[in-house]
Design an enzyme around this catalytic site. Structure first.
Site, PDB file in Angstrom:
ATOM      1  N   TYR A 140     -15.270  -1.609  13.812  1.00  0.00           N
ATOM      2  CA  TYR A 140     -14.395  -1.907  14.940  1.00  0.00           C
ATOM      3  C   TYR A 140     -12.941  -1.657  14.561  1.00  0.00           C
ATOM      4  CZ  TYR A 140     -12.013  -4.409  18.674  1.00  0.00           C
ATOM      5  OH  TYR A 140     -11.178  -4.739  19.720  1.00  0.00           O
ATOM      6  N   SER A 141     -12.513  -2.178  13.411  1.00  0.00           N
ATOM      7  CA  SER A 141     -11.140  -1.940  12.951  1.00  0.00           C
ATOM      8  C   SER A 141     -10.871  -0.458  12.771  1.00  0.00           C
ATOM      9  CB  SER A 141     -10.891  -2.675  11.620  1.00  0.00           C
ATOM     10  OG  SER A 141     -10.744  -4.060  11.819  1.00  0.00           O
TER      11      SER A 141
END
Length: 323
Positions: A140-141
């Site tokens: 996600y990051s």
């Protein structure tokens, strides 16, 4: 105020539907992109015109026809150890930005997140000059950081502003608060090393206000952190949110070092088993909630004239009234 429509991706999500409500209330037409007929009905009930499309497939530019500006709120929110969130957020943003240029959109607000800076270490009073980590906390990051890079590249052709909120909350939250409630009710909630580390947060009304300001006066290619102002501890934030649901948070606590190890081992199991096995939390989830993340918002004051429009106490009362 322009009477030309705003195009919002992910218009049925928590942030998207609140942005839809916000701009409809100001008299601004909204075209909301969703992926299903049921979501389209929700968006229509808010007063917007829904269009069905997927940021990863299909031809998006025709859906944007007639819109003057765009808010890119759609995202894959998966915080697991899987890799889907990387490709989805990267490729989806690339397609959305390309379509916006093709459709003649003049201004874009790209909604990002503090997660682009997360690597599992504390982020103390961090500002917009902080570099992306070499090893992001998770997919996600990594995907949201790639999406930011794509948005910044698009800013050379069209006006694009990037906003980074942290821990968006408020009435109608269908993600974070319900998850906390379930954890407490099922006995699975525990503080991480007591929870007494700082954590910025952003009320949905403050984020909506900041988006409006960015469309009005934001400078292309600029990133702005957006929060509620004064920072509180993670414990105070979660305790306050759960109190609106009539819940008292237990004092049970788990050492941070133990949880960090469990997160790393769990991610390894997830990858080795191709998703069949996983630990109690992913490293992405650990990085999001187990260490200090306090955002410096000094840049948003001169650039956007941003000041919070709702306080912590007012936001909590608004949730109570909405129950």
């Amino acid at each position: 105020m322009s009477d030309q429509p705003i195009f919002i991706t992910g218009a049925n999500g928590y942030v998207g539907r609140n942005l839809t409500r916000y701009f409809i209330a100001t008299g601004r037409p909204v075209i909301g992109m969703v992926r299903s007929a049921a979501a389209a009905e929700l968006v229509r009930s808010l007063g917007a015109r829904p269009v069905i499309g997927d940021m990863l497939t299909g031809d998006l530019a025709p859906l944007m026809a007639g819109a003057e500006s765009m808010i890119h709120a759609a995202a894959r929110l998966d915080h697991s150890a899987g890799r889907d969130a990387l490709a989805a957020n990267r490729d989806g943003t690339a397609r959305v930005m390309a379509a916006a240029q093709q459709a003649g959109i003049s201004a874009v607000v790209h909604l990002s997140t503090d997660s682009v800076l997360q690597a599992g270490q504390p982020l103390r009073d961090v500002d917009e000059t902080a570099p992306y980590p070499a090893r992001p906390a998770g997919a996600y990051s990594a995907g949201k950081a790639e999406a930011e890079r794509i948005a910044l590249a698009a800013a050379k052709a069209i006006r694009v502003m990037i906003l980074r909120p942290r821990m968006v909350w408020g009435r109608d939250d269908g993600t974070a608060l319900p998850t906390l409630v379930r954890m407490v009710k099922t006995g699975r909630f525990a503080w991480i090393s007591g929870g007494d580390y700082l954590s910025s947060a952003t009320h949905i009304a403050n984020l909506s206000h900041a988006v409006d300001l960015a469309l009005e006066r934001g400078r292309t290619g600029e990133i702005n952190h957006i929060t509620d102002g004064p920072v509180r501890t993670f414990r105070e934030t979660v305790t306050g949110l759960l109190a609106t649901q009539g819940l008292i948070v237990p004092d049970k606590s788990v050492p941070r070092t133990v949880l960090r190890l469990l997160a790393r081992v769990g991610d390894g199991l997830y990858r080795a088993s191709r998703g069949r096995l996983k630990g109690p939390l992913s490293f992405q989830e650990y990085a999001t909630s187990a260490v200090e993340i306090s955002l410096n918002t000094d840049k948003a004051l001169p650039e956007l004239d941003y000041r919070p429009v709702i306080s912590w106490d007012e936001g909590l009362e608004d949730i109570r009234l909405g129950i």
